[in-house]
Write a protein that holds these residues in place. Structure first.
Motif, PDB file in Angstrom:
ATOM      1  N   GLU A  90     -78.661 -28.610 -38.631  1.00 53.31           N
ATOM      2  CA  GLU A  90     -79.003 -27.629 -39.654  1.00 53.31           C
ATOM      3  C   GLU A  90     -79.250 -26.323 -38.904  1.00 53.31           C
ATOM      4  OE1 GLU A  90     -82.608 -28.421 -41.848  1.00 53.31           O
ATOM      5  OE2 GLU A  90     -82.242 -26.748 -43.238  1.00 53.31           O
ATOM      6  N   SER A 114     -78.531 -22.761 -43.393  1.00 53.17           N
ATOM      7  CA  SER A 114     -79.808 -22.594 -44.083  1.00 53.17           C
ATOM      8  C   SER A 114     -80.338 -21.192 -43.876  1.00 53.17           C
ATOM      9  CB  SER A 114     -80.862 -23.556 -43.520  1.00 53.17           C
ATOM     10  OG  SER A 114     -80.564 -24.873 -43.852  1.00 53.17           O
ATOM     11  N   HIS A 116     -84.055 -19.934 -43.795  1.00 49.90           N
ATOM     12  CA  HIS A 116     -85.510 -20.114 -43.875  1.00 49.90           C
ATOM     13  C   HIS A 116     -86.214 -18.855 -43.360  1.00 49.90           C
ATOM     14  CE1 HIS A 116     -83.891 -24.158 -42.480  1.00 49.90           C
ATOM     15  NE2 HIS A 116     -84.649 -24.649 -43.419  1.00 49.90           N
ATOM     16  N   HIS A 167     -80.443 -26.763 -49.273  1.00 51.23           N
ATOM     17  CA  HIS A 167     -81.498 -26.317 -50.213  1.00 51.23           C
ATOM     18  C   HIS A 167     -81.327 -24.857 -50.651  1.00 51.23           C
ATOM     19  CE1 HIS A 167     -83.130 -24.885 -46.401  1.00 51.23           C
ATOM     20  NE2 HIS A 167     -83.414 -26.102 -46.007  1.00 51.23           N
ATOM     21  N   ASP A 239     -83.053 -34.374 -46.799  1.00 54.48           N
ATOM     22  CA  ASP A 239     -83.839 -33.533 -45.882  1.00 54.48           C
ATOM     23  C   ASP A 239     -85.045 -34.320 -45.362  1.00 54.48           C
ATOM     24  OD1 ASP A 239     -84.560 -31.364 -44.364  1.00 54.48           O
ATOM     25  OD2 ASP A 239     -84.895 -30.003 -46.046  1.00 54.48           O
TER      26      ASP A 239
HETATM   27 ZN   LIG Z   1     -84.103 -26.610 -44.115  1.00 57.00          ZN
END
Ligand SMILES: [Zn+2]
Ligand SMILES: [Zn+2]
Length: 280
Positions: A90, A114, A116, A167, A239
């Motif tokens: 990831e 991702s 974040h 996500h 996850d």
């Molecule tokens: Zn993540």
């Protein structure tokens, strides 16, 4: 050749080990996957990060551990011929990440994309670190959301081979903490669906949100329906950061995807490539 997959087989495309911020080893995750009836397990620890983003090296597979990480994956894979295991990461997207991500993820069969982190790598903040939510208080949830969508679309547009966008509405993580957006998210959702479609990305249906008290999946139903309407393929992942969460909620997620109009989910295979698997 990989074995043909039965429709509705349990596939988990997003899991972590103790090499990054998970609790279990590859071996423990593999055993949990077998016990859960999983056919395909994709191992996606957090990829190596710039020092400015994770000074203590707690959230990532640090660069010096990459060879041991690979070797531990291969040992677990070889010990479990009954389970199809894929090696992946990831990867965080942040401005200018491309060369580093490309180098650090060399040899990965699957790369999840991702967001974040918002901001530059030397001047930014995690949006899902519940021990430090200062960015949420400084900018306010509406502005965090707007900046997140800009970064998410930039990640989709990146030349990196992100095979699934993990996500997609991660900012929902902190809604249960009273930090939900007050603006109508529909225009931002429309932008995300159009961007995923135009850049040819898959998106993840993540069961992690259910474990975080968000009250929906990532993505929330309104965003998921827009991905569906835009013809964006879907990938399912737990996850999991603990062995007991491997394959968590995957069967229910298939039913949810069906309800939203999907008839297949996409599955990466150990011998290369992705294939659509009928949900039933
Ligand atoms: Zn993540
Ligand atoms: Zn993850």
């Amino acid at each position: 050749m990989a074995r043909p997959l039965e429709p509705g087989s349990i596939v988990d495309c997003h899991t972590h080990t103790c090499f990054s911020d998970g609790a279990g080893t590859f071996e423990e995750n593999a055993r949990a996957a077998v016990a859960a009836g999983c056919a395909v397990l994709v191992c996606t620890d957090h990829l190596t990060l710039p020092a400015s983003m994770d000074p203590a090296g707690e959230a990532q597979v640090v660069e010096s551990d990459l060879p041991a990480h690979r070797a531990a994956f291969e040992a677990a894979r070889d010990a479990h011929p009954e389970l199809e295991m894929l090696y992946g990461f990831e990867a965080d997207w942040y401005p200018g990440c491309e060369a580093d991500v490309h180098r650090w993820s060399s040899g990965a069969q699957v790369l999840l994309g991702s967001v974040h982190w918002l901001g530059e790598k030397d001047d930014g903040a995690w949006i899902d670190d519940t021990s430090d939510l200062s960015i949420w208080h400084e900018l306010g949830p509406d502005e965090v959301w707007r900046r997140y969508v800009r970064a998410w679309c930039a990640a989709c547009e990146s030349p990196l081979a992100f095979e699934s966008m993990a996500h997609p509405d991660l900012p929902e993580r902190v809604r249960p903490l009273g930090l939900g957006a007050s603006i109508d998210l529909a225009p931002l959702w429309d932008e995300m669906a159009a961007c995923a479609h135009d850049t040819g990305r898959r998106v993840e249906l993540s069961t992690a949100a259910l474990r975080k008290g968000v009250g929906d999946y990532y993505p929330a139903r309104g965003l998921f329906e827009r991905f569906r309407a835009a013809g964006v393929p879907v990938v399912v992942g737990s996850d999991a950061h603990r062995p007991e969460d491997v394959a968590y909620g995957v069967t229910a997620a298939y039913a949810h995807a069906w309800d939203v109009g999907y008839r297949v989910v996409e599955v990466p295979r150990a011998d290369g490539g992705w294939e659509p698997m009928p949900l039933r």
